[in-house]
Structure formats: structure tokens, C-alpha cells
Design a protein around this motif. Structure first.
Motif, mmCIF file in Angstrom:
data_model
loop_
_atom_site.group_PDB
_atom_site.id
_atom_site.type_symbol
_atom_site.label_atom_id
_atom_site.label_comp_id
_atom_site.label_asym_id
_atom_site.label_seq_id
_atom_site.Cartn_x
_atom_site.Cartn_y
_atom_site.Cartn_z
ATOM 1 N N UNK A 155 0.837 -1.203 0.000
ATOM 2 C CA UNK A 155 0.000 0.000 0.000
ATOM 3 C C UNK A 155 0.867 1.246 0.000
ATOM 4 N N UNK A 156 1.884 1.250 0.868
ATOM 5 C CA UNK A 156 2.740 2.439 0.943
ATOM 6 C C UNK A 156 3.450 2.654 -0.388
ATOM 7 N N UNK A 157 3.982 1.554 -0.938
ATOM 8 C CA UNK A 157 4.732 1.692 -2.184
ATOM 9 C C UNK A 157 3.820 2.143 -3.319
ATOM 10 N N UNK A 158 2.578 1.629 -3.328
ATOM 11 C CA UNK A 158 1.654 2.049 -4.377
ATOM 12 C C UNK A 158 1.408 3.551 -4.299
ATOM 13 N N UNK A 159 1.201 4.051 -3.084
ATOM 14 C CA UNK A 159 1.007 5.485 -2.934
ATOM 15 C C UNK A 159 2.226 6.237 -3.457
ATOM 16 N N UNK A 160 3.404 5.746 -3.112
ATOM 17 C CA UNK A 160 4.617 6.426 -3.557
ATOM 18 C C UNK A 160 4.719 6.396 -5.085
ATOM 19 N N UNK A 161 4.311 5.266 -5.680
ATOM 20 C CA UNK A 161 4.394 5.186 -7.138
ATOM 21 C C UNK A 161 3.394 6.151 -7.780
ATOM 22 N N UNK A 162 2.216 6.290 -7.170
ATOM 23 C CA UNK A 162 1.253 7.266 -7.692
ATOM 24 C C UNK A 162 1.812 8.664 -7.680
ATOM 25 N N UNK A 163 2.577 8.960 -6.643
ATOM 26 C CA UNK A 163 3.137 10.307 -6.534
ATOM 27 C C UNK A 163 4.184 10.503 -7.615
ATOM 28 N N UNK A 217 29.684 6.985 -8.698
ATOM 29 C CA UNK A 217 29.095 6.516 -7.450
ATOM 30 C C UNK A 217 28.207 7.540 -6.766
ATOM 31 N N UNK A 218 28.342 8.809 -7.171
ATOM 32 C CA UNK A 218 27.489 9.795 -6.494
ATOM 33 C C UNK A 218 26.027 9.518 -6.792
ATOM 34 N N UNK A 219 25.752 8.834 -7.917
ATOM 35 C CA UNK A 219 24.358 8.508 -8.241
ATOM 36 C C UNK A 219 23.743 7.634 -7.155
ATOM 37 N N UNK A 220 24.538 6.723 -6.626
ATOM 38 C CA UNK A 220 24.063 5.880 -5.535
ATOM 39 C C UNK A 220 23.615 6.733 -4.352
ATOM 40 N N UNK A 221 24.462 7.689 -3.974
ATOM 41 C CA UNK A 221 24.144 8.503 -2.798
ATOM 42 C C UNK A 221 22.983 9.452 -3.061
ATOM 43 N N UNK A 222 22.903 9.950 -4.284
ATOM 44 C CA UNK A 222 21.792 10.851 -4.607
ATOM 45 C C UNK A 222 20.470 10.080 -4.558
ATOM 46 N N UNK A 223 20.460 8.888 -5.138
ATOM 47 C CA UNK A 223 19.251 8.069 -5.083
ATOM 48 C C UNK A 223 18.874 7.791 -3.630
ATOM 49 N N UNK A 224 19.859 7.438 -2.856
ATOM 50 C CA UNK A 224 19.603 7.149 -1.453
ATOM 51 C C UNK A 224 18.980 8.355 -0.753
ATOM 52 N N UNK A 225 19.575 9.532 -0.976
ATOM 53 C CA UNK A 225 19.089 10.734 -0.302
ATOM 54 C C UNK A 225 17.657 11.050 -0.718
ATOM 55 N N UNK A 226 17.388 10.945 -2.014
ATOM 56 C CA UNK A 226 16.033 11.282 -2.466
ATOM 57 C C UNK A 226 15.030 10.324 -1.836
ATOM 58 N N UNK A 227 15.325 9.049 -1.889
ATOM 59 C CA UNK A 227 14.346 8.076 -1.378
ATOM 60 C C UNK A 227 14.224 8.163 0.137
ATOM 61 N N UNK A 228 15.344 8.088 0.826
ATOM 62 C CA UNK A 228 15.240 7.947 2.271
ATOM 63 C C UNK A 228 15.151 9.267 3.013
ATOM 64 N N UNK A 229 15.910 10.259 2.598
ATOM 65 C CA UNK A 229 15.835 11.526 3.324
ATOM 66 C C UNK A 229 14.584 12.286 2.931
ATOM 67 N N UNK A 230 14.387 12.488 1.631
ATOM 68 C CA UNK A 230 13.265 13.348 1.262
ATOM 69 C C UNK A 230 11.940 12.622 1.315
ATOM 70 N N UNK A 231 11.834 11.490 0.617
ATOM 71 C CA UNK A 231 10.514 10.878 0.532
ATOM 72 C C UNK A 231 10.105 10.238 1.854
ATOM 73 N N UNK A 232 10.960 9.401 2.423
ATOM 74 C CA UNK A 232 10.524 8.734 3.652
ATOM 75 C C UNK A 232 10.315 9.709 4.807
ATOM 76 N N UNK A 233 11.183 10.701 4.932
ATOM 77 C CA UNK A 233 11.002 11.623 6.050
ATOM 78 C C UNK A 233 9.700 12.414 5.884
#
Lengths: 775, 775
Positions: free
Chosen positions: A524-532, B260-276
Motif C-alpha cells: 500500500x505504501x509503495x503504491x502510494x509512492x508510485x502514484x506520486x 558513485x554519487x548517483x548511488x548517494x543521490x538516489x539514497x538521499x532522495x528516497x530515504x531523506x526526502x521521501x521517507x522523512x
């Protein structure tokens, strides 16, 4: 059935030149109506001329090849910065300037095309078009000046490069990015006062710091005087708001006397926590207000276009105006040429409920929505193996296997296998036992897929919207490819391609993502994220624009000041990043030399680091050392634009998306169309399809059919099922628009076009906010 | 007028023992009703026994002295940590343990008192009471064990100290803090899945990092191996989510290959921005849901209590039940003994609109709200100078001065003066010219105040709720005191008290805050922030609880490991914070030795720094060096609890407060009571009072009165005006409760008590969310 008196009672609203033959006139009308419907369907709001030539040009203008071409030229134009000095891949000035002129020609051509389609008045009143023209002219002037100066060996600044994102923003196709920009512009007045108050607070605290610490003779860790210069203090305290220099900035005072930490704690609470939250609140509030306003505007514009289209095609039958079924079919075919005929039949059934041979106004107005509903036709069939060898497939051993695969425990067992696999990946792979285990896991996964395909009908399993099944299978295939590739490379013993090896490594680990598929809440969470996702791409566009402008400025200001040469930092020059001014600086000590503005890619990476904020003072300090203290303004400016505005809008957007998703989870927003499909008994709820049991479920219905007791309606549609694209896969905008539309009465004509275009967010607020809305 | 047949038709609902004389019985009933009204007024929801003895005890229980006493003991109990080892001010164990036993006795006494008031069943079913009792017992056991071990010189852990905040949370008076805790507890299940998915994502990325970078032989800046151990990687990547080690953690890989910076940028976008952001969304969504549910509960409970009170006092007059005016007066006097008699008269006028001598049910139910409205009685008088020397005060010169002071330009001139003053403060004050200027500015401010007092009526100018006038005057007085003190100290040439001098310095600068007073938009923002104040204090309580627990744990684990001795860091021992393990560590290099857990105050400051997050890895790394790598878990745990939960709830709270403020700015929520006051013509709108013109306005009305043409109602109330405490000064809770109450019909009885107590947030969601709510 079709067209009872189609030609007879037809009354035209648009008058065409009378010398045209009637058939052609009718075609023209159909084209015009189709243009309106298509605009309504895609939410385009470009006014266009209604002359036959203009309509044909308009079709050409909206053709996907033209759109792709223009985006291609925009990409080329933006990526020129990679090849211009300071370049990642240097090209001579002549080559890049020729490419740029080519792009400008394409932009100009697109603009001329647009001018031919749209009324003159509208064209010249639109700021977007003026903007593009001015930018083209300015770029040409800059090119000429720079080229001629270059010819006499004088180097100047290519300032027009910072204007390039104008093209990305201002073409009518970038509506989403423009909307976000508009949202920012509208937020500015509100945020300005908060910002001023915030800066005022920073200044007051700076004065206090000067008086409290200035005369104490304290030193920072680097041995520099601490808090003696008001400008330095303002910078340090601004940076403290970003938390990037906490607690360093406090330590000298705190070491001197613990009493002083109260000053810093007060400062942090007021400026970091309270003011930064207020910024978010102001930005979010405005974002919400303007989002609602835009949605309302779009909904009314759509209604308006559909009414226009109806008025063109309407004929009088009895006492009411309707559109004949034949006209309706022709219109649908023009608007959506690729629509399948059962799909068209379904839409017609929904629109002409009583099967009267014509579509009334209310039903006609829904056409754009109908076309927007992604209907998946599911042809329910038996498992091919059942057809080929029914006895084997229905044997008790085979049925046992199928029951096993459908059982929960099957999923759990594979979850455990994935977890064990994760542990094996973490272990050292040079151990031969572990590299054999790799193959074991892989074969287990492949067995799983095969078992599933044995149990479920393969065409249903790989249906067009069976996202999770595709995901699962693709990951396993990728893992298979990766493991094979890895073994091949390792046995060949030549690590010639670093990148391929890295990708292989990542693919092997990505298979662990399969665990998401089997946990419902995760899905569910991932689906919401994919919609965004799609809207996050809009943010990508916005961030690209801002980064591009700042990168161009940064490259002009800082390029070549800091050099990265030696990855091992052994030469003395490498230790100071090629610039003696950085001797003993924290910038060089922490080996930040690669954080420079020497080309577009490096600049983007530095800007990304600045967006994350931490170590902003270190970067700003480094570049201030190699140029001038004023360089810090560049970094503060970037922080204000990106972190205070854009990141907050991003957070506001994610908050909003989640709230819409949450409030939908608890309730049902069904449009009339969805209800109709359900009523006709040809729909399958997305929920039924989502689950692991999905194909199972369809199978059950299928056996009902094979017994030939399906009702008539279903037979009519050749035992096809229509699956309504799930609510879960819709964007926030679409959901909100749907909610708003379900609140306009179906007969309502809506305000006039002028009123619609001048809607302001202020009108939206209810005079008496109620409890539900306000909190 | 009063009491038409008061004793006659009285019918009791509560049956009292029949042997009691009627008068006493009536008193008992009045007391019981008053207890209900008082509970409704203060939103208390403690059930109490209705026997006469229990009611008297309940009055005593709610008396303010008892509440103050209990808070005093809670403070003492919590502050014991300052005096126990490791102590800021060491006291012998006997002293602190005696103080603790005293506190425990007080808590136990309070609990016994509560048990006597509340029904047995309710008391034993309430988890709060059980919690308190268990904590008391555990603390006593711990004290005995620790004391006896101490007596034989064995040192053990005083673990029960971490339980002390239980008393702060669980006494019925701390409803606000408990509500926030409840909100956190309710959010946990929702946030747990997001957190698991987030940790899963961190783990996947950690595995990738291990495979990508583990075998490259890279080194960090400190020369340590880079990303070779999976546990280190998980820690580093978790910290990267907090942005605290960006871009340091990326630099070795980035220096090796920019890819390798692509790895860290992806990480930051997913975990810092989206998850937070998702964490914030989940927390905010839950906060909102539970806030609304609690508000609804409170509103219905209040209604319930008021109906109980009405049923006790009601008598039948004609066909309807009412409360006689005499009873009403007696009740009001018991509930609010300090109410002034014109105020009581006003309330009665509102409640008994038709002056029928009794109050009907609907009006009676409003009594608690009426008592809650802070009414300021304003006695409009002429300026004293006008009475004493009318000729001089009304001379043309005097009138000119008054017009001048009231003019906008007067305000602007003083704004400019303040700005010039700010510049002078920033300059070097050892210059004698500047220290003279100081006196000039001060006299200008004093002249301003005197001029204002000359123009406006002084008692109105310093009215009870004239916040900004008080603010302005206090700042000037403080500046005057500060300047005099500064001169005295400087002339005495002995800087004997550091703190006093610092306070003086700050006071001199605070006068610049006066500029807020004169800019309307600033005043609005600051007023909103001040309204949030009380609830921010609740957060203070919450943060205190969490900090206290973590501080106690931190002190047990880390005390004495790091020592701060020498402010100038000259001795070799001071350079490594008294611990050789810290040699060459970043912790010692950045002079963080004072960031330690050696006493409660230092621990709180370290926790504050951790809340700000930046340099979390440095602090965690330092303490891990002096103890064990597992120490990092303490720091990550703190981050999860404080930053992911509490800071997000704080942001959610500020967002909510601003939204309520914004939606009110655009609209009017007026309760019936406010309308009544306006109808009676005895109210003055807050807006009129707020402005600079305020007293002016009142003066104008005053002259109307002196001409004796004021209408009857005003004369009745002895030419008093009632000012309704402004909406602007109400808390978010109060505003929301008002909104909700305005939506319950005045006659509605509400659900039963059991239903009210079992309200769940799920019921609140509308089945069909509409466009206004959802976005």
C-alpha cells in the motif's frame, strides 16, 4: 438502431462559409467538436481558431511527434552546457553555437505554428509567448557578442545560458511545471513577511552575540577570532538555522561559560524550530489553496469545452437536443483512433443507457471522462494446460500443487528464503560454498515463477496492469542475468567494465525487494509512492530549472578555482585542491576538492549537497576563500530558494498526496461512470484483482461462464470483462478533480469562460469554516 | 422579579437521605450542580461520587493550593537528579532519599484523596492510578536496595530514577501532556510499517554499498577503511538520512569515481526526502484525527455535565423545566466566587433574555461557556488632565500635540529612530560619541511614552489586555534600567557579575523588538505565535519527560567517560577530554569535551544538540570510542524517538495552529454569546481596541455618554463596556472546540456517557469525503 433522422433536424451553431458542400461542412464540424473533446480529455486550455485550416493545424500542433520534437530540442538546448566551456566534453564554440541556433529556430517555428492556431489577441496577450520571443532574441544577441569577442580573443560571460530554462517552463506543454512556479510566485507575498520577521530575529540575535561574545577574545577551533564581526555573525547564525554548524558554533562560548548555551538554545528553538515550521505552514497553506483553485478551473474548463462540442453536434429529437449515435461513434473514433471496438461498444452502452439511438446532453458531457478511464478488457479463458491436457492438469497431484501454490504458507516460505538470501549476500562471496548457494536461490526463484504460471492463467498473470507480478518476474530475470554475467566476468578474470559489474551487483541485491510484494501494508505504501511518481517528476523539472540557473552562475563565478587532480591526495598541489588559498582549510582537509563548479555535472552534485544542507558552511567557506567573502551570498541565496521554498513545496505536496490517499482509504469516491460499469455487470473491482487470489477469482467466474449461465449483458460484450483502472493508480490531481466534479450538478453549465480564467483562491474559502475542514 | 415559586414546584432528581433538613439538602444540590458546572468550565472529566462528603472532598481536591502543591512535589522529585551522583550540586544520599520519600508520600496522599472522591470501580479501572502506585512501590524498593548496597560500599544503578516522569504524566492535571502521549501511542501502529519499510530500504542500500565499495580498499579522511563492515554501513547510512554526515560519507567513493554519487543521490532522495516526508504525513494525519476526536469528546462531555447540573436544579414553570434566577445567581457565585457583580448581571441578562425571572435549559447549558469568556469591564473616563486642567488640555497647542501623536508619521519617525539605534548598537561603544547617543535614544523613547500617555487615557492605555502597549513600555523601562546599570558598572570599573552584565546587554538590544509593534503584519504573526505558546509549553513537558529518561540512562552509561577540565585546552589531558581513547578523534579535535553526560544539565544540552541532529555521528562516535560500539544504539534510539516522532508532532501542531488561524482570518466564527453581548450594545470589538486608535475610539463614545444620550441598556450596566477576550488570543483547542460546539444543535443532548468515552477517530471520517475537506 443508428441515427434516427441524423441529417434531418441538424442545426448548426458555427456558421461555415456557405459555398462548402454539406458533407465537408459536417466533417469540419466533427473535427472541431473532436478538438474540443480532446482538449477536455487532456485538460488542455489553449484557445484555438475555428476556421477549418486552423483546426487542421491545431491537430498537427497537438500531434505527439511535434511534442516529442520540441522536448528533444529543449533537451539538446539545456545539455549544451555540458559541451561549452567549462565543459565536461569540450566541443568548439562553433559547434555548440550552431546547435543552439538550430534549437532556437525550432522554438521559433513552434511559436509561429502556435500563432497560426490561436487567435491573434490571445497570442499577444500571453506572457509565455512574449517570454519565449524575448529569450530567443537575447540569446542571439549574446551569441553574436560572445562570438565576435571570442574572434578577437577577448573572453566574456555567456550570460544568456542562464535563460535557457525559460523554454522548458514557457511552452504550453509544461503546464505542471508552470503551475508549481505559479504556486511559488503566489506564495511569495505571504512568505515575505515571515521571512522579514525571521531575518529581523536573526539580526537581533546577531547584535546580542556581538555584544555578548565580541569582547571576550574567544577563539574558534581553527584559532580564528570568534563572533567579532557583525557580518560573520549574521552568516554563522543564518547557517545555524539550517543546523549545519551546530554545535560547533556554540562550543567556544559554551566552553567559556555554560550559561551561554541558553542563548543558543533559545535561538534554535525560535529560529530553527518555530520559524522553519511557520515557513512550511505558509507554503503548505498556499499550495493547498492554489491547488484547489487550479483544480476547480480545470474542471470548469473541461465542462465548458464539452458544452461547446455538444452545441456543435446537437440535433433536436422530440423536445430535447441530443447527439445521434452515429455522430457519437464517428466523434469517438476521431478523438481516440486506437480504441477497441468492444471498448467503444461499452462506452456507448453507458452513454445511451436506454438504447434510444442517441446520447443526451448530460451523458455526452461525460465523454471526456469516459475516454480517460483506462479500461482493461480481460478475456477470461481457461488455463492453456487445461485445454491441452485436461486430464493431467486436473489430476489430484496437479490440483494439490495448485492448492499449495495458492496457500499463504507458500508465500511465507519464499519470504524466509529471501531473508536467508539477504544474509548470504552480506557474507563474503569468495567462499565457494556461498557462490554455489547463489545458484540454489536463483533456481528456487525460477521454480516459484514456474509454479505460479502453472497455477494461474499466464495471460491474466501478466495482464497489463498486474504491476506486482511484472515487478516480481522482472526482478528474478534481472537476478538471473546478473548472476550469469557475474560468473562469466569472474571466470574471464578481466574486470574490464567497472560500470557493468556495478550494475550487476546492484541487480543481484534488488531481488530482495520481492519481500515488499508479499507484505500487504508495504505494498500500500509503495503504491502510494508510485502514484506520486509522475508529480515528483514535475518537481524534478522544477529542481532542474533552479539547479541549471544556479549551476550556470556558479560555473561563471567559481570554475577552475578548485581543482581535483589526484585521487590519492599525495601531491602537495592535490592536498590544497590546486589553490594555495585553501591551505589548512577544512575544505581541503576533508578532501572536498571534487566538490567544484568546473563542469555542469560537478556543479549539479555540489548543488545537491547544498540542498541536503549539512556542511553548507564548509562548502561556502571554501569557495569564499578562493574568491571573495561575497561568495557566501550565492550559497545563502541557494538555500533560501531551494530549501525554504522548493523543499517545503515538495513536503507540502507529499503531505497532500498522503492525505488524499488516506481519506480515500476510508471511503468511496465513485463516479457515475464507474457505477454504470458495475451496474452493467461487466466490471471487476480492482480490489479483487489486486490480491494474490486475483486470477483465482476470475477463474471462478469463468467456470460460471463455461456453464453458459452468464446473463445477457455479459454475452453481448463477448464475455469480456472491463477492469476500471484502480483508484489506487490515479494521481492526486486526478482524484481531486474527480471529487470536485462529483460535486458539480451534471446539468450545471458552470460560469462563463472569462470568469473561469479569473478564479482566485480567495473565493474558495467558505465564509464559515466548519469543524471538519479546519482541522 | 426573582424566583416566582422557587420552593414550590421544585423537584429533585438526586434523592438525599430524608432525615436531612430541606435547606441543607438544597445546599448539597447546589454544591453538586456547581461541581458539574465547574468541571464543564475547565473541561475536567473525572467522575466523582455524589455523596455530600465526597463533593466537599472533591472541592478540596480541585482547590488551586492542592494543584500547586502537587506540581511543587513533582518539580522537587524531578530535580533530585541535579543533586544525586553524578551531581551538579552534590548532596549526601540520605538527603536526596529523604526528599524522595517525602515526594512519594505526597503523591500517595494525593492518590488516596482521589480514591475517596471517585467511585471505587472507576478508580481501580484507571491505568493512571495503577501506574502511579506501581511506580511508588518500585521506587521504594530501588531506594532500599541501593541504600543497603551503598551501606556496604557496593555501587549499583539507581534505575528507578528513569521512572520519575511517570508522576508528571499520570496525574489527572497533566491532561495535555497525556493527550500528546496518547497521540504518539496511537500513531505508532501506522508509523511502524513505514518505519519497517524505511529500515528495509536502508538495509538494501547497505548491502549494495557493501558490494559496491567493500572491496575497493577505499579509505575515509581519517584513514579508516571505508564501508567494509555491514553494521558500520547501516549506521552511516542511517545517519545519512539525518543528513548529518553528508557529503563526508560520499566523498571517498565520489573521489574514486564520480559515477558513485548517483548511488548517494538516489539514497538521499528516497530515504531523506521521501521517507522523512511520509513520516511527517503519517504523524500529522494521526495528530489531526486524534485532535478532532478529543475535541469532540470534550465538547460532548461538557454538554453532558451541564445537563446533569440542570437536572439537579430544574423546577417546573408552566410547561417547561427551568432554573430560577435566584438559584442561578447562587450557583454562579459558588462556581466563580470572584466574579464582579456587573459581570454577573451581564451574564444573567444574556441567559434570561426575556427577563422572565428564570433561565431555560438551552440558556443554562451555555453557562460554562459564559463563565469562560474573559470579559474585561472598561470604565470609560475622560483623560485625567482634562478633568484637572481642562483649559490647558483643550488648548490648540495641546490638541496639535495630540493630533501629531495620533498621526501615522509619528510612528514612522520612531521606526526610523529605532533603526538608527540598531546601527549605533552595532558600532563600537568605546567611542564616547556613541555612548552619549545611547542617552539620546533613551530620552527619545521616554518622550514617546510620555506623549502617548498625554494623548491617550492612561488607564485605558494600560488596560489588562493591551498587550502591545505593555510590551512597548516594559521594553523601554528595561532599556532605561539597563543603560543606567551599564553606566554604573562601567564607571565602577569592576565587572564583578558576569551574568548581570550579560542580561543588561541583552535588555539593551531587546528594545529593537519595538519595531514589531509598529508593523501590522509582524504583529499578526507574533500574535499567532504567542497563542501557540501555552501548547508549546505542553510540548516542553513532553520533551522534558523524554529528555529526562534519556538523560538518566545516558548518565548511567557515559558519566565520567569524558571530562572537561581546562577551558584553554593546554594540558595534554584536556586535549583528549581526560580519556586516552579519544586521542586523535574528531570529538577531541573539535573540542567537544564539554558535551558530556556528567550531570543533568550537561546531559540535557547534549540531548538538545542531538535533537538538532547535525554532528550526531561525531557525538555518537566519540561516546562509542570511550565505551563500546553499542553506544551508537542509544543515539539512534534517541533520534527515532525525538526527531521522527516528537519533532514531527511539533511540526504537525504548528501547521495545524496556523491553518486554524488562517481559516479564521478569512471568516467569522462567532458564538451565540458573543452575538448576545454585541446585541446588548455593551461589547467593544477587539479589533477596535487593538489598533493605535483604540482609546481614541472609546473617548468618542465617552463624550456621547457625557451628553447623557446613551441608551437604557448601557445605563443599566453603569456605563461599563465589556470587551470579549479576542479570538486572536485563544488557543487552537479552544477555537476548534468552539467550532465543533457551534455545529451541535443547542437542544441536542449528545450521546450517552459511555458512548462519549469510547469515541474513536475512525467514526469521524465522512463516508464521502468532499472537495473542501480533502485538500
Amino acid at each position: 438502431m443508428p441515427g434516427a433522422g441524423r441529417a434531418a433536424g441538424v442545426r448548426r451553431l458555427r456558421r461555415q462559409p456557405s459555398e462548402e458542400p454539406p458533407a465537408q461542412e459536417e466533417d469540419q464540424n466533427l473535427l472541431l467538436a473532436a478538438a474540443y473533446v480532446s482538449d477536455a480529455q487532456y485538460n488542455r486550455n489553449v484557445p484555438f481558431e475555428t476556421s477549418p485550416r486552423a483546426i487542421r493545424l491545431y491537430y498537427f500542433y497537438n500531434h505527439w511527434t511535434m511534442q516529442v520534437a520540441i522536448y528533444f530540442f529543449i533537451c539538446v538546448d539545456l545539455s549544451l552546457a555540458l559541451f561549452e566551456e567549462p565543459a565536461l566534453f569540450p566541443l568548439p564554440f562553433l559547434a555548440t553555437s550552431l546547435a543552439e541556433v538550430l534549437c532556437l529556430t525550432a522554438f521559433f517555428g513552434r511559436l509561429v505554428h502556435f500563432a497560426k492556431v490561436t487567435p491573434q489577441m490571445v497570442f499577444w496577450k500571453d506572457m509565455k509567448n512574449i517570454c519565449i520571443m524575448v529569450t530567443i532574441v537575447l540569446t542571439l544577441i549574446d551569441l553574436i557578442i560572445y562570438g565576435s569577442l571570442e574572434a578577437v580573443n577577448v573572453h566574456s560571460v555567456r550570460w544568456s545560458r542562464a535563460l535557457r530554462p525559460v523554454f522548458l517552463i514557457n511552452f504550453p506543454e509544461s503546464r505542471q511545471i508552470r503551475r508549481t512556479f505559479r504556486s511559488i510566485r503566489n506564495t511569495l507575498p505571504d512568505i515575505l513577511y515571515v521571512f522579514l520577521l525571521f531575518m529581523f530575529s536573526v539580526l537581533i540575535f546577531s547584535l546580542m552575540a556581538l555584544k555578548l561574545f565580541g569582547d571576550r577574545g574567544l577563539k574558534t577551533v581553527e584559532g580564528l577570532p570568534y563572533f567579532t564581526n557583525i557580518l560573520d555573525i549574521v552568516f554563522e547564525l543564518y547557517v545555524l538555522v539550517t543546523t549545519a554548524n551546530s554545535p560547533d558554533v556554540m562550543m567556544p562560548a559554551y566552553n567559556f561559560n555554560w550559561w551561554y548555551c541558553l542563548y543558543f538554545i533559545t535561538y534554535t528553538i525560535i529560529n530553527t524550530y518555530i520559524f522553519m515550521s511557520v515557513f512550511l505552514a505558509v507554503v503548505y497553506n498556499n499550495y493547498r489553496k492554489h491547488l484547489k483553485n487550479e483544480i476547480r478551473k480545470l474542471a470548469y474548463l473541461k465542462r465548458h469545452k464539452m458544452i461547446e462540442a455538444f452545441n456543435i453536434l446537437k440535433v433536436k429529437v422530440g423536445t430535447e437536443f441530443v447527439v445521434t449515435e452515429a455522430q457519437w461513434r464517428r466523434l469517438a473514433k476521431v478523438v481516440a483512433p486506437h480504441i477497441s471496438s468492444p471498448h467503444l461498444e461499452l462506452l456507448l452502452r453507458i452513454s445511451d443507457e436506454g438504447q434510444k439511438g442517441h446520447v443526451d446532453k448530460v451523458s455526452f458531457l461525460r465523454l471526456a471522462d469516459l475516454l480517460n478511464i483506462q479500461v482493461v478488457t480481460i478475456n477470461i479463458r481457461r488455463h492453456p494446460l487445461e485445454d491441452w491436457m485436461p486430464r493431467v492438469y486436473r489430476s489430484s497431484a496437479s490440483l494439490l500443487v495448485q492448492r499449495m501454490v495458492r496457500h499463504r504458507i507458500f508465500v511465507w516460505v519464499y519470504d524466509v528464503i529471501i531473508l536467508i538470501n539477504a544474509i548470504f549476500i552480506a557474507l563474503d562471496e569468495r567462499n565457494p560454498f556461498i557462490s554455489y548457494a547463489e545458484w540454489l536461490f536463483l533456481s528456487l526463484y525460477i521454480i516459484e515463477i514456474l509454479l505460479k504460471l502453472y497455477t494461474y492463467e499466464p495471460r491474466a498473470y501478466f495482464g497489463r496492469r498486474q504491476f506486482w507480478n511484472w515487478f516480481d518476474t522482472l526482478i528474478i530475470i534481472a537476478a538471473l542475468v546478473a548472476t550469469v554475467a557475474n560468473t562469466t566476468i569472474q571466470s574471464a578474470r578481466k574486470y574490464n567494465s567497472q560500470q557493468i559489474l556495478d550494475i550487476v551487483l546492484i541487480l543481484r541485491i534488488l531481488r530482495l525487494l520481492r519481500i515488499i510484494v508479499s507484505i500487504q501494508r508495504f505494498r500500500v505504501i509503495v503504491t502510494t509512492l508510485i502514484n506520486i511518481g509522475p508529480t515528483i517528476l514535475t518537481f524534478g523539472g522544477l529542481v532542474l530549472v533552479v539547479y541549471y540557473v544556479f549551476a550556470i552562475i556558479g560555473m561563471e563565478a567559481f570554475h577552475g578555482k578548485v581543482r581535483f587532480s589526484d585521487p590519492n591526495f599525495t601531491s602537495p598541489d592535490a592536498l590544497v585542491c590546486g589553490n594555495p588559498a585553501l591551505k589548512d582549510s577544512a575544505f581541503a582537509r576533508d578532501r572536498y576538492c571534487k566538490n567544484n563548479f568546473n563542469d555542469l555535472a560537478s556543479s549539479f552534485i555540489v548543488l545537491m549537497e547544498l540542498t541536503v544542507v549539512n556542511h553548507l558552511p564548509l562548502l561556502a567557506g571554501g569557495f569564499a576563500l578562493v574568491t571573495h567573502q561575497a561568495a557566501k551570498l550565492y550559497f545563502i541565496g541557494f538555500h533560501i530558494v531551494v530549501v525554504i521554498l522548493i523543499v517545503n513545496i515538495f513536503i507540502a505536496f507529499i503531505l497532500e498526496a498522503f492525505f488524499v490517499a488516506y481519506s480515500l482509504e476510508k471511503s468511496e469516491v465513485e463516479t457515475a461512470i464507474e457505477k454504470k460499469i458495475q451496474e452493467l455487470g461487466v466490471g471487476i473491482q480492482e480490489e479483487e484483482m489486486q490480491d494474490g487470489m486475483l486470477v483465482d477469482n476470475v477463474d471462478a467466474k469463468d467456470s460460471g461462464f463455461s456453464g453458459d449461465d452468464g446473463d445477457n449483458k455479459r454475452k453481448d460484450l463477448k464475455s469480456l470483462y472491463f477492469r476500471i483502472a484502480s483508484k489506487k493508480y490515479r494521481t492526486v490531481d486526478a482524484l481531486l478533480q474527480q471529487m470536485f466534479e462529483s460535486e458539480i450538478a451534471p446539468e450545471e453549465e458552470g460560469p462563463s469562460l472569462d470568469e473561469i480564467l479569473n478564479f482566485s483562491p480567495g473565493d474558495l474559502y467558505p465564509k464559515n469554516p466548519n469543524f471538519e475542514n479546519s482541522a
